[in-house]
Design a protein around this motif. Structure first.
Motif, PDB file in Angstrom:
ATOM      1  N   TYR A 208       0.849  -1.170   0.000  1.00 54.87           N
ATOM      2  CA  TYR A 208       0.000   0.000   0.000  1.00 54.87           C
ATOM      3  C   TYR A 208       0.902   1.241   0.000  1.00 54.87           C
ATOM      4  O   TYR A 208       2.017   1.213   0.513  1.00 54.87           O
ATOM      5  CB  TYR A 208      -0.894   0.049   1.248  1.00 54.87           C
ATOM      6  N   VAL A 209       0.386   2.343  -0.539  1.00 54.72           N
ATOM      7  CA  VAL A 209       1.128   3.605  -0.555  1.00 54.72           C
ATOM      8  C   VAL A 209       0.266   4.681   0.105  1.00 54.72           C
ATOM      9  O   VAL A 209      -0.957   4.698  -0.043  1.00 54.72           O
ATOM     10  CB  VAL A 209       1.528   4.011  -1.999  1.00 54.72           C
ATOM     11  N   GLN A 210       0.933   5.532   0.880  1.00 51.86           N
ATOM     12  CA  GLN A 210       0.237   6.623   1.571  1.00 51.86           C
ATOM     13  C   GLN A 210       0.921   7.938   1.236  1.00 51.86           C
ATOM     14  O   GLN A 210       2.073   8.169   1.608  1.00 51.86           O
ATOM     15  CB  GLN A 210       0.238   6.396   3.085  1.00 51.86           C
ATOM     16  N   TYR A 211       0.207   8.793   0.517  1.00 55.27           N
ATOM     17  CA  TYR A 211       0.715  10.118   0.206  1.00 55.27           C
ATOM     18  C   TYR A 211       0.386  11.058   1.369  1.00 55.27           C
ATOM     19  O   TYR A 211      -0.547  10.798   2.139  1.00 55.27           O
ATOM     20  CB  TYR A 211       0.115  10.618  -1.101  1.00 55.27           C
ATOM     21  N   PRO A 212       1.129  12.141   1.524  1.00 59.36           N
ATOM     22  CA  PRO A 212       0.943  13.039   2.663  1.00 59.36           C
ATOM     23  C   PRO A 212      -0.502  13.479   2.836  1.00 59.36           C
ATOM     24  O   PRO A 212      -1.143  13.931   1.883  1.00 59.36           O
ATOM     25  CB  PRO A 212       1.854  14.221   2.316  1.00 59.36           C
ATOM     26  N   GLY A 213      -1.018  13.311   4.045  1.00 57.60           N
ATOM     27  CA  GLY A 213      -2.362  13.768   4.354  1.00 57.60           C
ATOM     28  C   GLY A 213      -3.482  12.908   3.797  1.00 57.60           C
ATOM     29  O   GLY A 213      -4.650  13.309   3.842  1.00 57.60           O
TER      30      GLY A 213
END
Lengths: 114, 113
Positions: free
Chosen positions: B36-41
């Protein structure tokens, strides 16, 4: 097709208070999972609901409770808030189908406990 | 028990460099594996998945192969872009009532122009 939404975006509570966080699942999804993500860490599994019944639980105390409604929206309730409950709370919806386990996450609710 | 270990970050690369983020797991039974990838905010987005041994998941130039013999699921990309800067999480899912997902601690990637 609408995605997973969560409300509120941010919340500030005082230690000892109670809080309710809300999640609307992606259309057609019958399973919702809740996660707690502390700053700088990976999400920790709180519990999962399937067709309005709790379907699995992580290592969280009973003061963390939930509900899933007939329209598959969901709530996370936390009683007697502690400072360590400050975190990003994520809900994820999925369609129970074999071993797919594919989840779609909402943007999260940032809870700060002071 | 079930657990996921991934390399600590941050990882800092120049644009067009090769990326590897290591991930190993411990599981009872046969888990499905995810990145999974999490971009800022933002919340988490599914990047790729593999459901059985030797499966290769791929998406947006990223790849990972389910290696049962080494209990690994390393993430690779041949040429990173500035827009790939984010936190990457390796995860496994196993049956548990419905299912339960265990995440690694995440690896922050910075890509410089």
């Amino acid at each position: 097709e609408t995605g997973v939404t969560q409300s509120p975006t941010h919340l500030i509570k005082t230690r000892g208070q109670q809080v309710t966080l809300r999640c609307s699942s992606q259309s057609g999804h019958n399973t919702v999972s809740w996660y707690q993500q502390a700053l700088g860490q990976g999400p920790q599994f709180i519990f999962q609901y399937y067709r309005e019944e709790e379907n699995g639980r992580g290592n969280f105390p009973p003061r963390f409770s939930g509900l899933q409604f007939p329209n598959y929206s969901s709530e996370l309730n936390v009683n007697a808030l502690e400072l360590d409950d400050s975190a990003l709370y994520l809900c994820a919806s999925s369609l129970a189908q074999g071993r797919t386990y594919e989840q779609y996450f909402g943007p999260g609710t940032r809870l700060t406990v002071t | 028990g079930n657990s996921v270990t991934q390399m600590e970050g941050p990882v800092t690369l120049s644009e067009e460099a090769f990326l590897t983020i290591n991930c190993t797991y411990t599981a009872t039974g046969y888990p499905s594996l995810f990145w999974y990838v999490q971009y800022p905010g933002e919340g988490l987005q599914l990047l790729l998945k593999a459901t059985k041994a030797d499966d290769k998941g791929s998406n947006k130039g990223f790849e990972a192969t389910y290696r049962k013999e080494t209990t690994s699921f390393h993430l690779e990309k041949g040429s990173v872009q500035v827009s790939d800067s984010a936190v990457y999480f390796c995860a496994l899912s196993v049956p548990a009532g419905g299912f339960k997902t265990i995440f690694g601690a995440g690896t922050r990637l910075f890509v410089k122009a």
